[in-house]
Write a protein that holds these residues in place. Structure first.
Motif, mmCIF file in Angstrom:
data_model
loop_
_atom_site.group_PDB
_atom_site.id
_atom_site.type_symbol
_atom_site.label_atom_id
_atom_site.label_comp_id
_atom_site.label_asym_id
_atom_site.label_seq_id
_atom_site.Cartn_x
_atom_site.Cartn_y
_atom_site.Cartn_z
ATOM 1 N N LEU A 189 0.762 -1.280 0.056
ATOM 2 C CA LEU A 189 -0.148 -0.122 -0.070
ATOM 3 C C LEU A 189 0.753 1.350 0.196
ATOM 4 N N VAL A 190 0.429 2.194 -0.859
ATOM 5 C CA VAL A 190 1.058 3.602 -0.866
ATOM 6 C C VAL A 190 -0.104 4.460 -0.385
ATOM 7 N N ALA A 191 0.423 5.286 0.729
ATOM 8 C CA ALA A 191 -0.504 6.294 1.333
ATOM 9 C C ALA A 191 0.235 7.507 1.903
ATOM 10 N N ASN A 192 -0.412 8.556 2.153
ATOM 11 C CA ASN A 192 0.087 9.732 2.828
ATOM 12 C C ASN A 192 -0.777 10.157 3.873
ATOM 13 N N PRO A 193 -0.983 9.602 5.117
ATOM 14 C CA PRO A 193 -1.603 9.993 6.261
ATOM 15 C C PRO A 193 -0.715 11.028 6.886
ATOM 16 N N PRO A 194 -1.372 11.895 7.684
ATOM 17 C CA PRO A 194 -0.730 13.138 8.352
ATOM 18 C C PRO A 194 0.337 12.572 9.378
ATOM 19 N N TRP A 195 1.213 12.857 9.401
ATOM 20 C CA TRP A 195 2.653 12.669 10.120
ATOM 21 C C TRP A 195 2.374 12.750 11.571
ATOM 22 N N THR A 196 1.122 13.597 11.941
ATOM 23 C CA THR A 196 0.751 13.698 13.342
ATOM 24 C C THR A 196 -0.138 12.719 13.914
ATOM 25 N N ASP A 197 -0.477 11.665 13.021
ATOM 26 C CA ASP A 197 -1.138 10.522 13.501
ATOM 27 C C ASP A 197 -0.181 9.725 14.211
ATOM 28 N N ASP A 198 1.256 9.927 13.845
ATOM 29 C CA ASP A 198 2.126 8.855 14.236
ATOM 30 C C ASP A 198 3.514 9.443 15.180
ATOM 31 N N THR A 199 3.550 10.839 15.005
ATOM 32 C CA THR A 199 4.528 11.383 15.874
ATOM 33 C C THR A 199 3.895 12.993 16.505
ATOM 34 N N LEU A 200 4.356 12.976 17.751
ATOM 35 C CA LEU A 200 4.248 14.324 18.515
ATOM 36 C C LEU A 200 5.243 15.306 18.313
ATOM 37 N N THR A 201 6.481 14.945 18.017
ATOM 38 C CA THR A 201 7.490 15.815 17.799
ATOM 39 C C THR A 201 7.876 16.306 16.464
ATOM 40 N N GLY A 202 7.567 15.183 15.428
ATOM 41 C CA GLY A 202 8.059 15.280 13.899
ATOM 42 C C GLY A 202 9.009 14.292 13.971
#
Length: 203
Positions: free
Chosen positions: A138-151
């Motif tokens: 799968l290729v996707a582009n979810p928001p990074w804020t779903d997975d990291t608080l700091t970046g």
């Protein structure tokens, strides 16, 4: 673009990036260049860079223009696996063990290990996960804020300068291999085209 959720991010649309790369290639083509290796320093640009490379091949069929995903993703990837201590998947992505090790080797004065934050909570499924390269079908582009608080994403706490030295050497070697292959591709394709041209004789 995927970092736009974090304050201070300055970005441009992906299509503008594609146009910029394509115009840059064209400038060099007009001046005689015919072999290109466009090395990307940011994974989020990769899909747009692939598009630009494909456009370049269509527009100037006599050239050989290539890219690859970042570094240490081909022959050098085994060096990552040999030395890594971070968990898989999820231990490498951004400001991770790999990238922090690079900077510990190159510019240790810029690294404050006491501020390192491990973030490995990427929402992983069998066909979509993150670990230096995105894995699965799968290729996707979810928001990074779903997975990291700091970046940050990964385990910078296990980074070392020694790993950084070894990984950088492997990355350079991988890129040198790619350059030789690009030259070979261009030379062999040019020779084949010339051999297939109709032969003309003077009358």
């Amino acid at each position: 673009m995927h970092r736009s959720q974090f304050p201070g991010t300055v970005s441009v649309d992906g299509r503008a990036f594609e146009d910029f790369v394509l115009e840059s290639v064209g400038w060099f083509v007009e001046r005689g260049a015919d072999k290109f290796y466009i090395i990307n320093g940011h994974g989020g640009n990769h899909s747009f860079l692939v598009n630009a490379v494909k456009y370049a091949g269509d527009r100037w069929p006599h050239i050989f223009c290539a890219t690859s995903f970042l570094h240490l993703t081909a022959s050098g990837y085994k060096e990552i696996q040999r030395l890594r201590e971070s968990v898989f998947p999820g231990g490498m992505g951004h400001a991770c063990e790999l990238e922090t090790s690079y900077i510990l080797h190159l510019r240790p004065d810029l690294v404050h290990m006491e501020r390192a934050v491990d973030e490995v909570a990427f929402i992983s499924t069998p066909e979509y996960y993150m670990d230096w390269v995105e894995g699965g079908a799968l290729v996707a582009n979810p928001p990074w804020t779903d997975d990291t608080l700091t970046g940050a994403y990964g385990q910078p706490s296990v980074a070392t300068a020694e790993k950084g030295r070894a990984w950088l050497a492997a990355a350079i070697a991988e890129k040198v291999e790619h350059i030789h292959e690009i030259v070979e591709q261009h030379e062999r394709r040019t020779a084949r085209r010339q051999a297939r041209r109709p032969q003309t004789t003077d009358r």
